[in-house]
Design an enzyme around this catalytic site. Structure first.
Site, PDB file in Angstrom:
ATOM      1  N   ASP A   1      23.588   4.729  42.984  1.00  0.00           N
ATOM      2  CA  ASP A   1      24.918   4.893  42.358  1.00  0.00           C
ATOM      3  C   ASP A   1      25.718   3.627  42.905  1.00  0.00           C
ATOM      4  O   ASP A   1      25.652   2.784  43.556  1.00  0.00           O
ATOM      5  CB  ASP A   1      25.670   6.139  43.100  1.00  0.00           C
ATOM      6  CG  ASP A   1      26.505   6.800  42.183  1.00  0.00           C
ATOM      7  OD1 ASP A   1      27.110   6.247  41.221  1.00  0.00           O
ATOM      8  OD2 ASP A   1      26.835   8.005  42.267  1.00  0.00           O
TER       9      ASP A   1
ATOM     10  N   ASP B   1      29.402  11.031  33.978  1.00  0.00           N
ATOM     11  CA  ASP B   1      29.641  12.162  34.828  1.00  0.00           C
ATOM     12  C   ASP B   1      30.202  13.323  34.028  1.00  0.00           C
ATOM     13  O   ASP B   1      30.516  14.538  34.502  1.00  0.00           O
ATOM     14  CB  ASP B   1      30.861  11.974  35.928  1.00  0.00           C
ATOM     15  CG  ASP B   1      30.024  11.140  37.014  1.00  0.00           C
ATOM     16  OD1 ASP B   1      28.963  11.267  37.254  1.00  0.00           O
ATOM     17  OD2 ASP B   1      31.108  10.401  37.628  1.00  0.00           O
TER      18      ASP B   1
END
Ligand code: GLA
Length: 686
Positions: free
Chosen positions: A433, A503
């Protein structure tokens, strides 16, 4: 081809010598523009001498043509052997500066794609400063073009944006240090009348994960110049005598059969000649990720509860997301401290992974190696590891600072921790990430006149680290991520065959995000999960089955607390997984057709994939907003063999490919919002 140049003197245009074919530089189509000498359109190359002179003019010096494609040192790039592609190396020079510029064009003949890159070598005796090095330039006449780009924001990445090309410069860019949620390193010039199935398209996509710019510019002569490369803002590269600078690659795709043709070329090129590794052509394990299930609030027992339910349902892998390291119980600490939080996971990862493996599941883990929390042991020991400008307080993003990935010692320090963690247990998947853009972009390790190199050196550092990871753990499945889809680009796809798309896990919002993503990127690259409802992003509630249908074309998984599902929902999972195993490969390896777009019609969405041998086709139909209809909708299909008979797995009807395509497929009537169905056609003997 010379007739296409139409060399003539534009009025009020500076020239060098009359009679020189290229006298009126501003009106001439050029392959790679210099600066300061009479071409007033965008410069691909800007160079500054030590005296501050800013001019550069390139002339032909030679060329060679050879089979295959050379790798780009330190950079991701498409690859191909002699059977796949042919490369032209065109050498140009500026004798005054002593500069040699090599332009590379690799044609993938079977794919209507050309990959371009540029190498600049200083053969002079003085250091030069490169202030702009773009990677591709395309001059052509305006054919009533629209400009197509992918715009977005966090949780709404890659929204399709098409508008008429106007006069002057129209530009998109990122100066965030990542390709970004906001703009995608992609631009296409599309004939105004072009659709999914017809019309000409000229597209560019940058194989790069940092700052970029893409621009289309209509000049006074109605010529269009399209360029793409590293964003000149904040860029400056000191090129010492003998040094070479390698610019990243741009993929150029042409289609004369509309956007669908462009899309399928990108998909084939990326699946066959960009993505690497053991999962390149393999089904990806279905997974459950604990992020939206628990956020930071988990321990071994909770994870094992989820894993047990996952195993009972047939899910293949558990991914432990953020919060397993340092003393990280929220997003304010511990990035940089890559050792297990034994309070949450006593006995460390090895113990947990053994238990998860014993349930029959693989194990994956989340990391964020490019970041450092001010509240971390690493920061307390090495505050200089963070990017910072001396005298400035520093800018936080999600409470964290960015590590100076341009520094070898910083990379080594983080890498060694990762290596230890990944070697400590049977970890088969990593989610890498990156959760904030770059600011305060300066490095202690660079000389003052080299600070303009930082953004690019940062990206090179990330690439080097991911390459090292893949070399040391060759069986690893790597998934990139940047606050969802903030770094979803071809550069990252060279290292990871899949990327977390967004997301935003709401099934309906995802339709639009995935449509924009699939405009260039193969379905096999899109992380897509069934998440909890009401949606954590937008509070919408959709049926469990619709969520599974929306995630089905991508890398399928679940991201919710499985233990909290209703008995009915739990009972649906094995069927959803069975469907993924049975038809996922058609989405992953087949040809993709965008049949209907909810963002255009406001009512329903339909995408289709056809296996390469045209024996099987799948249509993923989502009926988004209900509307009173006396008759059902008919959807013309695409990509089938006209003369082949196909049987519908749902209705058992057999019709020719031509009938399914030109007559169409009647869609099931649905009453209510947010419903859907997968429809399958199989080749049948008649
Ligand atoms: C980012 C990712 C999420 C999740 C969180 C964890 O936002 O996109 O999927 O991993 O970080 O902090």
């Amino acid at each position: 081809m010379r007739y296409l140049l139409r060399v003539c003197s534009g009025s009020y245009t500076p020239f060098r010598e009359k009679g020189d074919q290229a006298a009126f530089l501003n009106d001439l189509p050029v392959e790679y523009s210099g600066c300061g000498l009479g071409d007033f359109r965008e410069s691909c190359l800007r160079v500054e001498t030590k005296e501050g002179f800013r001019a550069c003019g390139l002339t032909y010096a030679g060329h060679r043509i050879f089979g295959g494609k050379p790798a780009l040192p330190g950079l991701p790039a498409t690859y191909g052997g002699e059977k796949d592609c042919t490369t032209l190396e065109l050498t140009c020079c500026d004798k005054v500066l002593g500069l040699t510029v090599r332009l590379y064009y690799t044609a993938f003949e079977k794919l209507d794609a050309i990959c371009r890159s540029v190498q600049i070598e200083n053969g002079g005796t003085e250091a030069l400063k490169l202030t702009t090095v773009l990677s591709a330039c395309l001059d052509l006449d305006n054919r009533n073009f629209d400009m197509l780009t992918l715009h977005g924001s966090w949780a709404y990445e890659r929204m399709i944006c098409r508008k008429e090309l106007g006069w002057g410069k129209q530009r998109i860019s990122s100066n965030r240090g990542i390709s970004s949620h906001q703009e995608q390193p992609f631009m296409a010039l599309v004939e105004h009348t072009a659709t999914q199935t017809q019309g000409q398209v000229y597209a560019m996509n940058f194989v790069y994960s940092g700052n970029f710019m893409a621009q289309a510019e209509t000049s006074q002569q109605e010529q269009v110049r399209m360029v793409m490369g590293i964003d000149p803002e904040g860029f400056g590269w000191r090129l010492a005598p003998g040094d070479t600078f390698q610019a990243p690659e741009v993929v150029m795709v042409y289609s004369d059969c509309g956007l669908g043709g462009m899309t399928r070329t990108f998909h084939d090129l990326y699946r066959g000649h960009l993505i690497r590794g053991p999962y390149k052509d393999k089904a990806r394990p279905s997974l459950v990720n604990n992020w939206e299930a628990t956020y930071f609030d988990f321990n071994t027992d909770k994870l094992l509860d989820i894993a047990r339910t996952a195993a009972e349902s047939g899910i293949e892998m558990l991914v432990v997301d953020d919060g397993w390291f340092g003393h990280r119980d929220n997003d304010r600490s511990s990035l940089g401290d890559w050792y297990v939080n034994e309070k949450k996971l006593p006995g460390g990862l090895d113990r947990l992974v053994r238990q998860v493996n014993a349930l029959g599941l693989k194990f994956g883990i989340w990391v964020e190696p490019e970041m450092i929390s001010p509240d971390s042991d690493l920061y307390r020991a090495h505050p200089d590891y963070a990017l910072q400008i001396p005298g400035r307080p520093g800018t936080l993003g999600r409470w964290q600072l960015v590590l100076d990935m341009s520094r070898q010692d910083v990379r080594d320090c983080v890498y060694e921790q990762l290596y230890k963690i990944l070697s400590s247990a049977n970890i088969e998947y990593v989610k890498w990430d990156m959760n904030r853009p770059l600011t305060d972009a300066a490095s202690f390790s660079l000389d003052d006149d080299r600070q303009g190199e930082l953004y690019h050196r940062y990206v090179l550092g990330v690439y080097e680290m991911q390459e090292r990871l893949l070399r040391d753990f060759p069986h690893l499945l790597l998934e990139n991520c940047a606050s969802g889809g903030g770094r979803f680009d071809p550069g990252m796809l060279y290292y990871s065959p899949q990327i977390w798309t967004s997301d935003n896990t709401d099934a309906i919002d995802r339709l639009r995000i995935q449509e924009g993503t699939a405009l260039i990127y193969p379905l096999s690259t899109m992380g897509a999960h069934v998440a909890a409802c009401p949606s954590h992003t937008n509070s919408r509630t959709t049926p469990f089955e619709t969520r599974a249908l929306a995630a089905l074309p991508g890398c399928f998984g679940y991201e919710l607390d499985l233990t909290k599902l209703s008995t009915e929902e739990k009972a649906m999972i094995p069927g959803q997984l069975e469907r993924y195993r049975k038809y996922g490969w058609v989405f992953r390896t087949g040809d993709y057709y965008r049949l209907a777009s909810y963002s255009e019609n406001g009512e329903y969405d339909a995408l289709m994939a056809v296996s390469k041998d045209k024996r099987i086709a799948v249509v993923d139909y989502i009926h988004v907003m209900s509307r009173e209809r006396r008759r059902s909708l008919i959807l013309p299909l695409q990509g089938l063999d006209e003369n082949q008979a196909y049987r519908s797995a749902e209705t058992r009807e057999v019709r020719s490919g031509a009938a399914w395509m030109y007559g169409g497929m009647p869609l099931p009537k649905m009453r209510g919002d947010f419903l859907g169905q997968l429809m399958v056609l199989e080749a049948a003997a008649v």
